[in-house]
Motif scaffolding. Structure first.
Motif, short mmCIF file in Angstrom:
data_model
loop_
_atom_site.label_atom_id
_atom_site.label_comp_id
_atom_site.label_asym_id
_atom_site.label_seq_id
_atom_site.Cartn_x
_atom_site.Cartn_y
_atom_site.Cartn_z
N ALA A 148 53.50 -112.90 -86.11
CA ALA A 148 52.25 -112.40 -85.53
C ALA A 148 52.57 -111.16 -84.71
O ALA A 148 53.73 -110.91 -84.34
N GLY A 149 51.54 -110.38 -84.40
CA GLY A 149 51.69 -109.32 -83.43
C GLY A 149 51.88 -109.90 -82.04
O GLY A 149 51.61 -111.09 -81.79
N ALA A 150 52.31 -109.07 -81.10
CA ALA A 150 52.67 -109.56 -79.78
C ALA A 150 51.49 -110.20 -79.05
O ALA A 150 51.63 -111.26 -78.43
N ALA A 151 50.33 -109.57 -79.09
CA ALA A 151 49.17 -110.10 -78.36
C ALA A 151 48.71 -111.42 -78.97
O ALA A 151 48.36 -112.36 -78.25
N THR A 152 48.71 -111.50 -80.29
CA THR A 152 48.34 -112.76 -80.95
C THR A 152 49.35 -113.85 -80.61
O THR A 152 48.97 -114.99 -80.29
N ALA A 153 50.63 -113.50 -80.65
CA ALA A 153 51.67 -114.49 -80.35
C ALA A 153 51.48 -115.09 -78.97
O ALA A 153 51.61 -116.31 -78.78
N ALA A 154 51.14 -114.27 -77.99
CA ALA A 154 50.98 -114.76 -76.62
C ALA A 154 49.85 -115.79 -76.54
O ALA A 154 49.98 -116.82 -75.86
N MET A 155 48.75 -115.53 -77.22
CA MET A 155 47.60 -116.44 -77.17
C MET A 155 47.86 -117.72 -77.96
O MET A 155 47.49 -118.82 -77.53
N VAL A 156 48.48 -117.59 -79.12
CA VAL A 156 48.76 -118.76 -79.95
C VAL A 156 49.76 -119.68 -79.26
O VAL A 156 49.61 -120.91 -79.26
N GLU A 157 50.77 -119.10 -78.65
CA GLU A 157 51.79 -119.92 -77.98
C GLU A 157 51.25 -120.62 -76.73
O GLU A 157 51.65 -121.73 -76.42
N SER A 158 50.34 -119.95 -76.04
CA SER A 158 49.79 -120.56 -74.82
C SER A 158 48.62 -121.49 -75.11
O SER A 158 48.28 -122.34 -74.27
N GLY A 159 47.99 -121.33 -76.27
CA GLY A 159 46.80 -122.12 -76.58
C GLY A 159 45.64 -121.81 -75.66
O GLY A 159 44.81 -122.69 -75.37
N ASP A 160 45.54 -120.56 -75.22
CA ASP A 160 44.53 -120.15 -74.24
C ASP A 160 43.16 -120.03 -74.92
O ASP A 160 42.85 -119.02 -75.55
N GLU A 161 42.33 -121.06 -74.77
CA GLU A 161 41.04 -121.09 -75.46
C GLU A 161 40.09 -120.03 -74.91
O GLU A 161 39.26 -119.50 -75.66
N ALA A 162 40.19 -119.70 -73.63
CA ALA A 162 39.33 -118.65 -73.07
C ALA A 162 39.71 -117.30 -73.64
O ALA A 162 38.84 -116.47 -73.95
N ALA A 163 41.00 -117.04 -73.82
CA ALA A 163 41.46 -115.74 -74.33
C ALA A 163 40.98 -115.49 -75.75
O ALA A 163 40.75 -114.34 -76.13
N ILE A 164 40.81 -116.56 -76.53
CA ILE A 164 40.34 -116.38 -77.91
C ILE A 164 38.84 -116.66 -78.04
O ILE A 164 38.32 -116.76 -79.15
N SER A 165 38.17 -116.75 -76.90
CA SER A 165 36.71 -116.96 -76.83
C SER A 165 36.26 -118.28 -77.46
O SER A 165 35.09 -118.43 -77.79
N LEU A 166 37.18 -119.22 -77.59
CA LEU A 166 36.80 -120.51 -78.17
C LEU A 166 35.90 -121.30 -77.23
O LEU A 166 34.99 -122.00 -77.67
N ASP A 167 36.14 -121.16 -75.92
CA ASP A 167 35.30 -121.89 -74.98
C ASP A 167 33.84 -121.46 -75.10
O ASP A 167 32.92 -122.29 -75.12
#
Length: 246
Positions: A93-112
Protein backbone atom coordinates in the motif's frame (compact mmCIF):
# COMPACT_ATOMS: atom_id res chain seq x y z
CA UNK A 1 -15.21 -14.84 -13.02
CA UNK A 2 -12.60 -14.98 -15.74
CA UNK A 3 -12.71 -11.82 -17.83
CA UNK A 4 -9.50 -12.25 -19.80
CA UNK A 5 -6.68 -14.76 -20.18
CA UNK A 6 -4.79 -13.41 -17.14
CA UNK A 7 -7.53 -11.49 -15.29
CA UNK A 8 -10.33 -12.65 -13.01
CA UNK A 9 -12.96 -10.60 -11.19
CA UNK A 10 -13.39 -12.38 -7.85
CA UNK A 11 -15.36 -9.84 -5.81
CA UNK A 12 -17.95 -7.30 -6.90
CA UNK A 13 -20.91 -6.05 -4.91
CA UNK A 14 -23.92 -3.85 -5.39
CA UNK A 15 -21.89 -1.21 -7.19
CA UNK A 16 -20.76 -3.74 -9.76
CA UNK A 17 -21.78 -7.26 -10.75
CA UNK A 18 -23.30 -8.71 -7.54
CA UNK A 19 -20.81 -11.57 -7.46
CA UNK A 20 -20.17 -11.35 -3.73
CA UNK A 21 -21.25 -9.31 -0.71
CA UNK A 22 -23.09 -6.08 -1.52
CA UNK A 23 -20.38 -3.98 0.16
CA UNK A 24 -17.45 -5.41 -1.83
CA UNK A 25 -15.71 -3.28 -4.43
CA UNK A 26 -14.49 -4.83 -7.66
CA UNK A 27 -11.50 -7.00 -6.73
CA UNK A 28 -9.34 -8.22 -9.59
CA UNK A 29 -6.84 -11.06 -9.64
CA UNK A 30 -4.05 -10.88 -12.21
CA UNK A 31 -1.96 -13.94 -13.01
CA UNK A 32 1.80 -13.34 -12.91
CA UNK A 33 3.35 -16.64 -13.90
CA UNK A 34 2.66 -19.13 -11.10
CA UNK A 35 1.42 -16.41 -8.73
CA UNK A 36 -1.73 -14.34 -8.51
CA UNK A 37 -1.86 -10.65 -7.62
CA UNK A 38 -4.96 -9.35 -5.80
CA UNK A 39 -5.95 -5.72 -6.16
CA UNK A 40 -7.99 -4.48 -3.19
CA UNK A 41 -9.68 -6.89 -0.79
CA UNK A 42 -13.38 -6.07 -0.49
CA UNK A 43 -15.23 -5.35 2.75
CA UNK A 44 -14.51 -8.71 4.39
CA UNK A 45 -18.14 -9.44 5.32
CA UNK A 46 -18.61 -12.76 3.48
CA UNK A 47 -15.25 -14.41 2.75
CA UNK A 48 -16.86 -17.83 2.37
CA UNK A 49 -18.73 -16.63 -0.71
CA UNK A 50 -15.47 -15.28 -2.14
CA UNK A 51 -13.80 -18.62 -1.44
CA UNK A 52 -16.52 -20.30 -3.48
CA UNK A 53 -15.80 -17.92 -6.36
CA UNK A 54 -12.10 -18.70 -6.18
CA UNK A 55 -12.78 -22.43 -6.17
CA UNK A 56 -15.09 -22.08 -9.14
CA UNK A 57 -12.33 -20.31 -11.02
CA UNK A 58 -9.79 -22.95 -10.06
CA UNK A 59 -7.66 -20.53 -8.02
CA UNK A 60 -6.15 -21.78 -4.76
CA UNK A 61 -5.96 -19.05 -2.09
CA UNK A 62 -2.34 -20.02 -1.40
CA UNK A 63 -1.48 -18.96 -4.96
CA UNK A 64 -2.41 -15.35 -4.14
CA UNK A 65 1.03 -14.05 -3.20
CA UNK A 66 0.55 -10.27 -3.27
CA UNK A 67 -2.30 -7.93 -2.28
CA UNK A 68 -2.20 -4.30 -3.46
CA UNK A 69 -4.51 -1.72 -1.85
CA UNK A 70 -5.66 1.41 -3.68
CA UNK A 71 -6.95 3.17 -0.54
CA UNK A 72 -8.20 2.48 2.94
CA UNK A 73 -11.99 2.83 2.55
CA UNK A 74 -13.68 -0.20 4.06
CA UNK A 75 -15.15 -1.57 0.82
CA UNK A 76 -11.60 -1.80 -0.55
CA UNK A 77 -9.50 -2.77 2.48
CA UNK A 78 -11.89 -4.19 5.07
CA UNK A 79 -11.17 -7.73 3.91
CA UNK A 80 -7.39 -7.47 3.78
CA UNK A 81 -6.80 -8.89 7.30
CA UNK A 82 -8.75 -12.02 6.39
CA UNK A 83 -7.06 -12.54 3.04
CA UNK A 84 -3.57 -11.88 4.36
CA UNK A 85 -4.23 -14.50 7.01
CA UNK A 86 -5.64 -17.07 4.60
CA UNK A 87 -3.10 -16.63 1.82
CA UNK A 88 0.07 -15.47 3.56
CA UNK A 89 0.32 -12.83 0.84
CA UNK A 90 2.49 -9.73 1.03
CA UNK A 91 0.28 -6.65 1.50
CA UNK A 92 1.37 -3.53 -0.39
CA UNK A 93 0.00 0.00 0.00
CA UNK A 94 0.98 3.63 -0.16
CA UNK A 95 2.23 5.20 3.07
CA UNK A 96 -0.99 7.01 4.00
CA UNK A 97 -3.13 3.94 3.33
CA UNK A 98 -0.73 1.74 5.29
CA UNK A 99 -1.00 3.98 8.35
CA UNK A 100 -4.81 3.80 8.39
CA UNK A 101 -5.04 0.08 7.64
CA UNK A 102 -2.51 -0.81 10.34
CA UNK A 103 -4.20 1.37 12.96
CA UNK A 104 -7.75 0.41 12.00
CA UNK A 105 -8.73 4.07 12.43
CA UNK A 106 -12.42 4.07 11.48
CA UNK A 107 -12.70 7.87 11.75
CA UNK A 108 -9.76 8.37 9.38
CA UNK A 109 -11.46 6.29 6.70
CA UNK A 110 -14.86 7.93 7.37
CA UNK A 111 -16.38 4.58 8.35
CA UNK A 112 -17.89 6.05 11.49
CA UNK A 113 -19.82 8.61 9.44
CA UNK A 114 -20.80 6.07 6.80
CA UNK A 115 -22.12 3.70 9.43
CA UNK A 116 -24.07 6.48 11.15
CA UNK A 117 -25.60 7.39 7.79
CA UNK A 118 -26.78 3.81 7.29
CA UNK A 119 -24.39 3.14 4.41
CA UNK A 120 -22.76 0.32 6.38
CA UNK A 121 -24.61 -1.95 8.83
CA UNK A 122 -24.49 -0.87 12.48
CA UNK A 123 -22.55 -4.01 13.44
CA UNK A 124 -19.84 -3.68 10.78
CA UNK A 125 -16.38 -3.28 12.28
CA UNK A 126 -13.06 -2.74 10.53
CA UNK A 127 -10.22 -5.22 11.11
CA UNK A 128 -6.76 -3.65 11.22
CA UNK A 129 -4.02 -5.42 9.29
CA UNK A 130 -0.24 -5.18 9.01
CA UNK A 131 1.08 -3.78 5.74
CA UNK A 132 4.26 -5.54 4.67
CA UNK A 133 5.42 -3.22 1.90
CA UNK A 134 4.98 0.56 1.75
CA UNK A 135 5.25 1.60 -1.88
CA UNK A 136 6.37 4.79 -3.56
CA UNK A 137 6.25 5.69 -7.22
CA UNK A 138 9.96 4.92 -7.37
CA UNK A 139 9.55 1.33 -6.13
CA UNK A 140 7.93 -0.91 -8.75
CA UNK A 141 7.22 -4.52 -7.83
CA UNK A 142 8.16 -7.28 -10.26
CA UNK A 143 6.46 -10.66 -9.93
CA UNK A 144 7.36 -13.13 -12.65
CA UNK A 145 6.40 -11.55 -15.99
CA UNK A 146 4.43 -8.70 -14.39
CA UNK A 147 5.63 -5.30 -13.21
CA UNK A 148 3.37 -3.30 -10.90
CA UNK A 149 3.90 0.45 -10.69
CA UNK A 150 2.09 2.54 -8.09
CA UNK A 151 1.02 6.05 -9.06
CA UNK A 152 -0.49 8.61 -6.72
CA UNK A 153 -4.08 9.47 -7.70
CA UNK A 154 -5.54 11.47 -4.78
CA UNK A 155 -8.92 13.15 -4.80
CA UNK A 156 -11.54 10.56 -3.96
CA UNK A 157 -9.50 10.25 -0.78
CA UNK A 158 -6.21 11.77 0.27
CA UNK A 159 -4.44 8.40 0.34
CA UNK A 160 -5.66 7.11 -3.00
CA UNK A 161 -3.21 5.40 -5.37
CA UNK A 162 -3.67 3.40 -8.56
CA UNK A 163 -1.61 0.63 -10.12
CA UNK A 164 -0.23 0.21 -13.62
CA UNK A 165 0.43 -3.44 -14.37
CA UNK A 166 2.65 -4.20 -17.35
CA UNK A 167 2.00 -7.75 -18.50
CA UNK A 168 2.04 -9.60 -21.83
CA UNK A 169 2.67 -6.49 -23.90
CA UNK A 170 -0.10 -4.32 -22.47
CA UNK A 171 -0.73 -2.08 -19.49
CA UNK A 172 -3.64 -2.44 -17.08
CA UNK A 173 -4.77 0.53 -15.00
CA UNK A 174 -6.25 -0.76 -11.76
CA UNK A 175 -7.76 2.51 -10.71
CA UNK A 176 -9.77 1.89 -7.55
CA UNK A 177 -12.09 4.88 -7.16
CA UNK A 178 -9.98 7.36 -9.14
CA UNK A 179 -11.68 6.86 -12.52
CA UNK A 180 -14.71 4.99 -13.82
CA UNK A 181 -16.23 3.83 -17.07
CA UNK A 182 -17.61 6.72 -19.09
CA UNK A 183 -15.24 9.29 -17.61
CA UNK A 184 -16.91 9.42 -14.20
CA UNK A 185 -15.31 9.99 -10.80
CA UNK A 186 -16.40 9.47 -7.17
CA UNK A 187 -17.16 12.58 -5.12
CA UNK A 188 -18.54 12.34 -1.60
CA UNK A 189 -18.91 14.57 1.43
CA UNK A 190 -15.99 13.36 3.52
CA UNK A 191 -13.13 15.37 4.95
CA UNK A 192 -10.42 14.20 2.56
CA UNK A 193 -12.34 14.17 -0.72
CA UNK A 194 -10.82 16.98 -2.80
CA UNK A 195 -12.42 18.01 -6.09
CA UNK A 196 -9.35 19.94 -7.24
CA UNK A 197 -7.19 16.88 -6.59
CA UNK A 198 -9.67 14.73 -8.53
CA UNK A 199 -9.26 17.04 -11.51
CA UNK A 200 -5.46 16.89 -11.25
CA UNK A 201 -5.67 13.10 -11.14
CA UNK A 202 -7.88 13.10 -14.24
CA UNK A 203 -5.27 15.17 -16.08
CA UNK A 204 -2.54 12.76 -15.04
CA UNK A 205 -4.45 9.64 -16.06
CA UNK A 206 -5.38 11.14 -19.43
CA UNK A 207 -1.65 11.57 -20.09
CA UNK A 208 -0.75 8.06 -18.91
CA UNK A 209 -0.61 5.27 -21.50
CA UNK A 210 -2.72 2.25 -20.55
CA UNK A 211 -4.86 -0.29 -22.37
CA UNK A 212 -7.36 -1.74 -19.88
CA UNK A 213 -9.31 0.17 -17.24
CA UNK A 214 -10.18 -1.98 -14.22
CA UNK A 215 -12.01 0.30 -11.75
CA UNK A 216 -13.25 -0.31 -8.24
CA UNK A 217 -16.94 -0.28 -9.18
CA UNK A 218 -19.20 -0.53 -12.22
CA UNK A 219 -18.04 -1.70 -15.65
CA UNK A 220 -14.49 -2.23 -16.90
CA UNK A 221 -12.80 -1.96 -20.30
CA UNK A 222 -10.26 -4.52 -21.51
CA UNK A 223 -9.03 -2.31 -24.35
CA UNK A 224 -9.19 1.36 -25.20
CA UNK A 225 -9.35 2.16 -21.51
CA UNK A 226 -7.73 5.55 -21.74
CA UNK A 227 -10.78 6.90 -23.58
CA UNK A 228 -12.49 7.04 -20.18
CA UNK A 229 -9.75 9.30 -18.81
CA UNK A 230 -10.03 11.45 -21.93
CA UNK A 231 -13.81 11.71 -21.44
CA UNK A 232 -13.26 12.92 -17.88
CA UNK A 233 -10.58 15.33 -19.09
CA UNK A 234 -13.03 16.94 -21.51
CA UNK A 235 -15.04 18.09 -18.49
CA UNK A 236 -11.97 19.28 -16.60
CA UNK A 237 -10.66 21.29 -19.54
CA UNK A 238 -14.05 23.02 -19.80
CA UNK A 239 -13.81 24.01 -16.09
CA UNK A 240 -16.43 21.43 -15.17
CA UNK A 241 -16.27 18.59 -12.69
CA UNK A 242 -16.63 15.12 -14.27
CA UNK A 243 -19.92 13.41 -13.33
CA UNK A 244 -19.82 11.46 -10.09
CA UNK A 245 -21.02 7.89 -9.55
CA UNK A 246 -22.09 8.83 -6.01
Amino acid sequence: MRIDSEIHLVMSGGGGFDLTDAFDCNVFLVRAGADWLMFDAGAGRDPERVAERLAGDGIAPAAIRHIFLTHAHADHSGGVAHWRGVTGATVHAGAATAAMVESGDEAAISLDRARAAGIYPADYRYRACPVDSVLTEATPVTVGPATVRMIETPGHSRDHVSYLVDLAGRTLLIGGDALFHGGKVAIQDIADCDVSAICRTVRRLAQTPFDALLPGHLAFSLSGGRRHAEAALAHVEAFRIPPSII
